[in-house]
Structure formats: C-alpha cells, structure tokens
Design an enzyme around this catalytic site. Structure first.
Site, PDB file in Angstrom:
ATOM      1  N   ASP A   1      24.379 -39.026  29.946  1.00 21.57           N
ATOM      2  CA  ASP A   1      24.246 -38.903  28.947  1.00 21.57           C
ATOM      3  C   ASP A   1      24.286 -40.553  27.829  1.00 21.57           C
ATOM      4  OD1 ASP A   1      23.384 -36.202  29.081  1.00 21.57           O
ATOM      5  OD2 ASP A   1      24.913 -35.486  27.312  1.00 21.57           O
TER       6      ASP A   1
ATOM      7  N   GLN B   1      28.325 -31.716  43.422  1.00 28.09           N
ATOM      8  CA  GLN B   1      28.539 -33.345  43.804  1.00 28.09           C
ATOM      9  C   GLN B   1      28.153 -34.516  43.619  1.00 28.09           C
ATOM     10  OE1 GLN B   1      27.285 -33.629  48.236  1.00 28.09           O
ATOM     11  NE2 GLN B   1      27.279 -31.108  48.073  1.00 28.09           N
TER      12      GLN B   1
ATOM     13  N   CYS C   1      31.625 -16.556   0.025  1.00 27.23           N
ATOM     14  CA  CYS C   1      31.307 -17.415  -0.997  1.00 27.23           C
ATOM     15  C   CYS C   1      29.293 -17.016  -1.844  1.00 27.23           C
ATOM     16  CB  CYS C   1      30.788 -18.652   0.308  1.00 27.23           C
ATOM     17  SG  CYS C   1      30.403 -20.442  -0.399  1.00 27.23           S
TER      18      CYS C   1
ATOM     19  N   HIS D   1      36.568 -18.165   2.698  1.00 21.37           N
ATOM     20  CA  HIS D   1      35.730 -18.859   3.732  1.00 21.37           C
ATOM     21  C   HIS D   1      36.839 -18.226   4.877  1.00 21.37           C
ATOM     22  CE1 HIS D   1      31.410 -19.242   3.807  1.00 21.37           C
ATOM     23  NE2 HIS D   1      31.948 -20.718   2.955  1.00 21.37           N
TER      24      HIS D   1
ATOM     25  N   GLU E   1      37.007 -16.145   6.980  1.00 25.37           N
ATOM     26  CA  GLU E   1      36.416 -15.640   8.711  1.00 25.37           C
ATOM     27  C   GLU E   1      37.121 -17.153   9.191  1.00 25.37           C
ATOM     28  OE1 GLU E   1      34.759 -16.601   6.760  1.00 25.37           O
ATOM     29  OE2 GLU E   1      32.770 -17.590   7.080  1.00 25.37           O
TER      30      GLU E   1
END
Ligand code: GLN
Length: 547
Positions: free
Chosen positions: A146, A191, A380, A519, A521
């Site tokens: 990339d 490869q 929240c 939060h 979690e």
C-alpha cells in the site's frame, strides 16, 4: 530494552492481524513475559475519533483519553494490559507532528522529507516505553505494498538495523487461497507478498498462513523454501469458531515457540495456559441461553459496537450461559409499538451513540424495559435516554430532551435535562470546553472516578463505592433535576467525586435498571468479565427462568 515484534499483512486485508497479534501477546504472557501491543495505521486521519463507525467500526477509548482503533480493544481483551495514547498512531498524526515542528522552526529551515523526518518521527514513537516490557508487539495496518504504508515499512527497516542483532523480528500474515477446480491451496500470492517485503529490505522470520483448508506438509515446505523462512516458522492459521480460541489454537500450531526460537530464547519458559483453557471451557459448555436486545443506531455493522458484543459474551461466560444478542434498529420503535418485538427478550441494552436519529425509539425502549420490569442497561446515550424517559413519563416534564438535538436542529424544542457541559474537573484541575473547538477535541474522554451511593444496586455489583471508568461524550445529565427525579423513584447512584455530574442512575422499583454515563464495555475481558455485564446477564438469566 524491549524485544520488538513487527506484524505485517500481505495478499488481502482483514486477515486477522489484530487477533494474531493479541493472541501472541497472550501467549507470551502465559510464558511469564510482559508485553505491550501497538497499532500503526497508515490512514491520514489524525485519530479515528471522527471516523464513521459504519466505515471504521467502534472507537476504542483508553484510560488516558485517546480515541483509537478497535484493534486496541482486542489487545486489551487478550492481555489485560490497559492501552495508552501512545499505543496507537496514524500517518495523519505523524505528519501532523512533523508539520507542527516545521511551523515552530524546530528543523531550523531544513528541507523536510519523508526520509528522515517522517521516518524519524515514527521511530521516536516506536521507542516510547522501550524499557518497560519484555516484548513490544507492533502491528502495521493495511497490506504490504500500500502506498500509505511505505514510510512505516521504511522506518521499521531502519529501526531493526539500528538495534542490536536479534532484538527485532518480523511476523507476516498471508492467505493461501483454495482453488476448488483443482482442489489446491495456492502459495504464489504468499510468495509475492514476501517478495514485496524483501524489495523494501524486510524479511519475515515467522509466516502465519490463513487457510480454510488443512495445509499439507509439502506446501509448508514449499512456502518455507520459496519465502526463506524455516519450516517450523510457517504457522497455519485456520478459521476459528470463536476469537477466544486463538491463543490455544496458535499455541498448538507452534506460533509462540517459533517466535521465541526466532529470538534465540532457549530454553523457552513453559507456558501456563490455564486462563485460556478456562475461557474456552466456559464458552463451549454453556448451561443455558439468554436473549438480549440491543436497541441502537449502527445496527448493520457489528464492529460499530464491538466491545459491547464482547462484554456481553464475557457476562455470559461469568454465568455459564450463552448470550444471544440481537440488534434492533431504534427507529422502528418510532413507528411501531415495542411490545411485539421486545417480548421474549430477557434484557434490553441501549448503547452509546451520537445525534438525534433513533433517539425517540431508544426512549421508548427504555420506557418499555422500565414498565415491564425487564433488565435494562443504558450506556452513555442509553443512560441519557433513560433519564429523559423518566423526566417525561414520571416527573411530568413533557418536553424533556437533550441539548445535543437542539444544537443539531438549531432551535430550542426541549427542556434540556441533558446539557452541554462547559467545564469539568479531571484529577486536580479544571478542564474548560472551548466553544468552537475542533470536532475531535471537545469530549470528556478517558478515565474518570465516580463515587457510588452505599447500598445502591451498583455499589453491590461493584463491591465498592469508588470506581474508575472510561468516558467519551459531550453532554451530561443535569444534576439540577436530581431531586425531582428521585422523588419519582429514580436513584442517582453514582456521581463524579465533586458531586456535580451524574454518572449512574437506577430505578428503585425495578429489579435491574442501570444507566451509566461511561463505557464499562471497554474494560471487560474474557478472563475478567466486567461486573456490570456479569450482573446484567445474571439478571437476564433470572428473567429467563420465569418464562
Ligand atoms: N451523544 C452523547 C454525548 O455526546 C452520548 C455519547 C455516547 O453515547 N458515547 O454526550
């Protein structure tokens, strides 16, 4: 000085680099080493805070208030090591730092270039906390080749070169596609991706090969030969039923051994895998099932609520039940009566969110859970909606609402029981919201203390009256409505240490109704389920026994 493991990916994206990194971190811990995991993201956003959850999944928040990629959530869930601001970096942040230094004149008028200025900035970042752990695992987002990733790969090449020999290794993940017509696994893309790495001066020490089919020994030997990797460092990675199988599965395939061999750590300390064996035992032998409805907005993409889904699974493991979470688009309840859809669920969860769309539906879901006495966990925005519901339907403030939606609409339609906070206290100092701040910088972010009311449901659940949880929001429940709402049966059971900011609400006459401004979690782990999620699922199990 830490040993560094760089984790890269080739052939295609979404190979599970994050999971492989997290599992490797867990396995190194199981052998008694300390680890830290890091993510280097090639995108140009300065941080993921303002990226759409649809595109990018959940924003994971650290204790020190960074908005990061959801991979950091995986890292924490697998290692229990709290992630920090300095564990996540994007090209955008690197360039922004470099340009800021250039504007300040730090480079003394020199020409600013990718090499060395950008690569130096990346290397400085890599070195942070170098002396704190045995192993630093750095995952590079994207795929080798990339354009955006090149400065990172170049910085890693330099970094490895500058360190003493044997201090850094590279682990590369690839895919072995299966051609049904010829019944073969193809190694050529692997490869090629290794060649791509070699062309920029990097060579993998360990190759992890994702495959949907068993990889025959002769293919392993071929990959080893053509990719210049030892055969026992070619690690097959097959599809798993659950992500939490990854540490045990990778161990079985010899990943941690291959990594320690690559560093020349011999003899390697024996692993203690009891934690992961227990996790798998709880996951694979549930003694029941509960159905939880998640009433939210970004329901098409599960990654948008990744940590919530995981925390519910952990809550199930704590109770040895399977949690079947079903996502319901909140907007449906703006058109339809909630009963036919919500009936049959053992608990309702309303997660966090931004913007007005769907909020009236969430308010109706909260009302339904309160009236039907079904366990409710509001996170929240889910807490804010529960407070608006109580204000409207119990305290008679018919036009109760949140300032968030008035700001959005540019008019005043609501009595703001939820309002925009202008200043707050963090630790020992006051944080002031600068109006007109950049979109990324205006939230109450990161870990904050709260004090719980003794004898409240949450004080019992936490087993403590002092907690610390992570926040990510702009608006707050207005404490000035506390008396009025408490007179109707709502309890403000958690407050900021100065008593100003409501952190948790409950309903007195309800078996399990909890709204939290933070939060929870984000701090749950499979081997240490968050107490709120564990108890929420326990309450759901009780409901399931009644029907
Ligand atoms: N939109 C709400 C706020 O900014 C809630 C945010 C959230 O749920 N994370 O306060």
């Amino acid at each position: 000085m830490a040993r560094y493991i760089f984790i890269t990916g080739g052939v295609v994206s979404s190979l599970g680099k994050g999971l492989a990194s997290a599992a490797l971190g867990a396995l190194l811990q199981a052998r008694g080493f300390t680890v830290r995991l890091r993510k280097l993201d090639p995108y140009l956003n300065v941080d993921p805070g303002t990226m759409s959850p649809f595109e990018h999944g959940e924003v994971f928040v650290t204790d020190d208030g960074a908005e990061t990629d959801l991979d950091l959530g995986h890292y924490e869930r697998f290692t229990g090591v709290p992630a920090r601001k300095t564990d996540s970096i994007s090209s955008g942040r690197i360039y922004s730092n470099v340009l800021e230094k250039e504007r300040r004149g730090d480079y003394l008028g020199k020409t600013i270039q990718v090499v060395p200025h950008v690569t130096n900035e990346i290397k400085d970042f890599l070195r942070i906390g170098d002396d704190e752990v045995d192993f630093m695992l750095c995952e590079i987002g994207g795929t080798v080749g990339d354009i955006e990733g090149l400065p990172f790969f170049e910085a890693i090449r330099q970094f490895i070169h500058e360190r003493p020999r044997g201090q850094c290794i590279l682990m590369h993940l690839t895919l072995l596609p299966y051609l049904a017509a010829s019944g073969e696994l193809k190694t050529k893309p692997t490869q090629h991706s290794v060649k791509e790495l070699q062309s920029i001066g990097l060579a993998p020490d360990v190759l992890v090969c994702r495959s949907e089919h068993p990889i025959p020994e002769k293919e392993i030997a071929k990959i080893a030969l053509f990719c210049n990797v030892r055969p026992d460092a070619v690690i097959p990675a097959y599809d798993l039923k659950t992500i939490y199988q990854a540490p045990l599965a990778y161990h079985q395939e010899g990943l941690d051994q291959a990594v320690l061999d690559a560093f020349g750590i011999n003899p390697a300390p024996r692993p203690n895998l009891a934690r992961w064996e227990d996790v798998m035992d709880r996951l694979t032998h549930p003694e029941g099932m509960v159905r939880v409805a998640i009433v939210g907005k970004y329901t098409q993409l599960e990654d948008a609520y990744k940590s919530i889904a995981e925390a519910l699974t952990h809550g199930g493991m704590a109770n040895r039940v399977k949690v079947k979470a079903e996502w319901i688009d909140a907007e449906i309840f703006e058109r339809e009566d909630p009963t036919p859809r919500l009936e049959g669920f053992h608990a309702i969860l309303v997660p966090g969110g931004f913007g007005e769309r769907g909020t009236e539906g969430k308010i109706r879901a909260a009302q339904w859970a309160r009236e039907k006495k079904i366990p409710y966990l509001g996170i929240c925005l889910g807490m804010q909606m529960a407070v608006i519901e109580a204000a409207r339907n119990m305290a008679g403030i018919k036009d109760a609402g949140s300032e968030e939606f008035d700001h959005e609409a540019g008019g005043k339609r609501f009595t703001p029981v939820v309002y925009l906070l202008k200043e707050w206290i963090q630790g020992n100092h006051v944080v002031e919201r600068k109006l007109g701040d950049d979109k990324g910088g205006t939230m109450r972010l990161g870990a904050y203390d709260a004090r719980l009311v003794p004898d409240s449901l949450v004080a019992k659940i936490y087993g403590s009256t002092r907690i610390e949880e992570r926040h990510r929001h702009r608006y707050e429940v207005d404490g000035k409505y506390r008396e009025q709402l408490e007179a109707c049966g709502m309890v403000f059971s958690g407050l900021s240490p100065d008593g100003r900011l409501p952190e948790i609400v409950e309903h007195k006459d309800h078996p399990w109704f909890v709204g939290v401004q933070f939060h929870p979690e984000l701090k749950s782990k499979p081997f240490a389920p968050h107490p709120l999620f564990a108890d929420f699922v326990r309450a759901a199990v009780e409901v399931s026994r009644l029907v």
